[in-house]
Design an enzyme around this catalytic site. Structure first.
Site, PDB file in Angstrom:
ATOM      1  N   SER A  15      -1.501  10.210  -4.279  1.00 11.98           N
ATOM      2  CA  SER A  15      -1.209   9.899  -5.682  1.00 11.98           C
ATOM      3  C   SER A  15      -0.191  10.854  -6.312  1.00 11.98           C
ATOM      4  CB  SER A  15      -2.507   9.856  -6.503  1.00 11.98           C
ATOM      5  OG  SER A  15      -3.374   8.859  -6.000  1.00 11.98           O
ATOM      6  N   GLY A  23      -3.965   6.682  -2.773  1.00  9.28           N
ATOM      7  CA  GLY A  23      -4.004   5.353  -3.364  1.00  9.28           C
ATOM      8  C   GLY A  23      -5.059   5.184  -4.447  1.00  9.28           C
ATOM      9  N   GLU A  35      -3.167  15.566   3.140  1.00  8.91           N
ATOM     10  CA  GLU A  35      -3.448  14.391   2.319  1.00  8.91           C
ATOM     11  C   GLU A  35      -4.957  14.225   2.176  1.00  8.91           C
ATOM     12  OE1 GLU A  35       0.138  11.526   2.386  1.00  8.91           O
ATOM     13  OE2 GLU A  35      -1.156  10.987   4.057  1.00  8.91           O
ATOM     14  N   GLU A  94      -5.192   6.625   7.287  1.00 10.25           N
ATOM     15  CA  GLU A  94      -5.459   5.190   7.505  1.00 10.25           C
ATOM     16  C   GLU A  94      -5.485   4.867   8.993  1.00 10.25           C
ATOM     17  OE1 GLU A  94      -2.354   3.966   4.823  1.00 10.25           O
ATOM     18  OE2 GLU A  94      -3.518   4.864   3.204  1.00 10.25           O
ATOM     19  N   ASN A 131       6.200   7.018   2.475  1.00 11.73           N
ATOM     20  CA  ASN A 131       5.463   6.232   3.464  1.00 11.73           C
ATOM     21  C   ASN A 131       5.279   4.847   2.861  1.00 11.73           C
ATOM     22  OD1 ASN A 131       3.672   5.060   5.203  1.00 11.73           O
ATOM     23  ND2 ASN A 131       1.993   6.512   4.835  1.00 11.73           N
ATOM     24  N   LYS A 161       4.063   2.263   4.134  1.00  7.33           N
ATOM     25  CA  LYS A 161       2.869   1.559   4.633  1.00  7.33           C
ATOM     26  C   LYS A 161       3.229   0.104   4.977  1.00  7.33           C
ATOM     27  CE  LYS A 161       0.036   4.918   2.283  1.00  7.33           C
ATOM     28  NZ  LYS A 161      -1.227   5.269   1.647  1.00  7.33           N
ATOM     29  N   HIS A 195      -2.092   9.817  10.218  1.00 13.17           N
ATOM     30  CA  HIS A 195      -2.359   9.417   8.829  1.00 13.17           C
ATOM     31  C   HIS A 195      -3.819   8.990   8.703  1.00 13.17           C
ATOM     32  CE1 HIS A 195      -2.291   7.309   5.035  1.00 13.17           C
ATOM     33  NE2 HIS A 195      -1.193   7.998   4.762  1.00 13.17           N
TER      34      HIS A 195
END
Ligand code: 13P
Length: 247
Positions: free
Chosen positions: A210, A170, A164, A94, A9, A11, A92
């Site tokens: 991560s 991150g 996730e 985010e 991904n 991003k 996702h």
């Protein structure tokens, strides 16, 4: 047999020449021990997806559920499919936290993607607060029930689930292999009670958060972890290829 999958991904990263270079390095060096996807920024999707997608399938990070219309700034599932995307990420964290996407909206996106024949990579996971109060199973079950479990068994064949944990994305803080596998087993148990064993055993469940070359082998060796959805480490071809070779 469940598919082994490593998906990147990207991003909102990379300029055009960097995106082309990265895609080139990945597709030239990917071997066939797993399926590989690259979820690229929308602006690069058409160009990258027009390349030979034999080794690396190109997917969108997001798309809207209506086909066309007055939705300024959005791109539809129909448009990404027409531009040869193979898959789309839905839900996702985010998108959920920054763009306030609800389980109800995600359900509409899942349906629109499947209608176009796209593979859906459905993301779920708990926040740090939810993990600390031991609510991860409840939260994930609700995400699955509200956005995914209305699908038929046939439709589930085109769905990949990505677990996730938000606190691992991150942050450099990976879920331990046991923590991750425990949640994957929980998801598979819920799939079994909803769809039966055959279906549950055919859905790939990826871990994301991560994941990198030094922990991928441990994670991928777990009974219910079928691969990874990789953020930061997918931006370096060497790391991304090393993760693929962790199976
Ligand atoms: P990181 O690998 O950078 O933690 O990101 C994970 C992720 O969000 C993939 O979708």
């Amino acid at each position: 047999m469940r598919k082994k999958i490593v998906a990147g991904n990207w991003k909102m990263n990379l300029l055009p020449n960097e995106a082309n270079q990265l895609f080139h390095e990945i597709s030239e060096n990917t071997n066939s021990n797993c399926q590989v996807y690259a979820f690229v920024p929308g602006i690069y999707l058409a160009e990258l997806a027009s390349k030979n997608q034999k080794n690396v399938f190109v997917g969108a990070q997001n798309a809207y559920y209506e086909d066309f219309g007055a939705f300024t700034g959005e791109i539809s599932m129909k448009q990404i499919k027409a531009n040869r995307a193979k898959a789309v990420l839905v839900g996702h964290s985010e998108r959920r936290s920054v763009f306030l996407e609800s389980n109800e909206l995600l359900k509409l996106k899942v349906d629109a993607a499947l209608k176009e024949g796209l593979d859906v990579f459905f993301c779920c996971g708990e926040t740090l607060d939810e993990r600390e109060s031991n609510q991860q199973e409840e939260v994930i079950l609700k995400q699955l029930q509200d956005s995914l479990f209305h699908l038929s068994e046939e439709e589930m064949k085109n769905v990949v689930i990505a677990y996730e944990p938000v606190w691992a994305i991150g942050t450099g803080k990976t879920a331990s292999k046991e923590q991750a596998n425990e949640v994957h087993q929980f998801i598979r148990k819920e799939l079994t009670s909803k769809y039966g064993e055959n279906c549950a055993n055919s859905v790939s469940i990826l871990y994301g958060g991560s994941c990198n070359p030094s922990n991928a082998k441990d994670l991928f060796s777990q009974s219910d972890i079928d691969g990874g959805l990789i953020g930061g480490a997918s931006l370096k071809s060497k790391d991304f290829l090393e993760i693929q070779n962790s199976f």
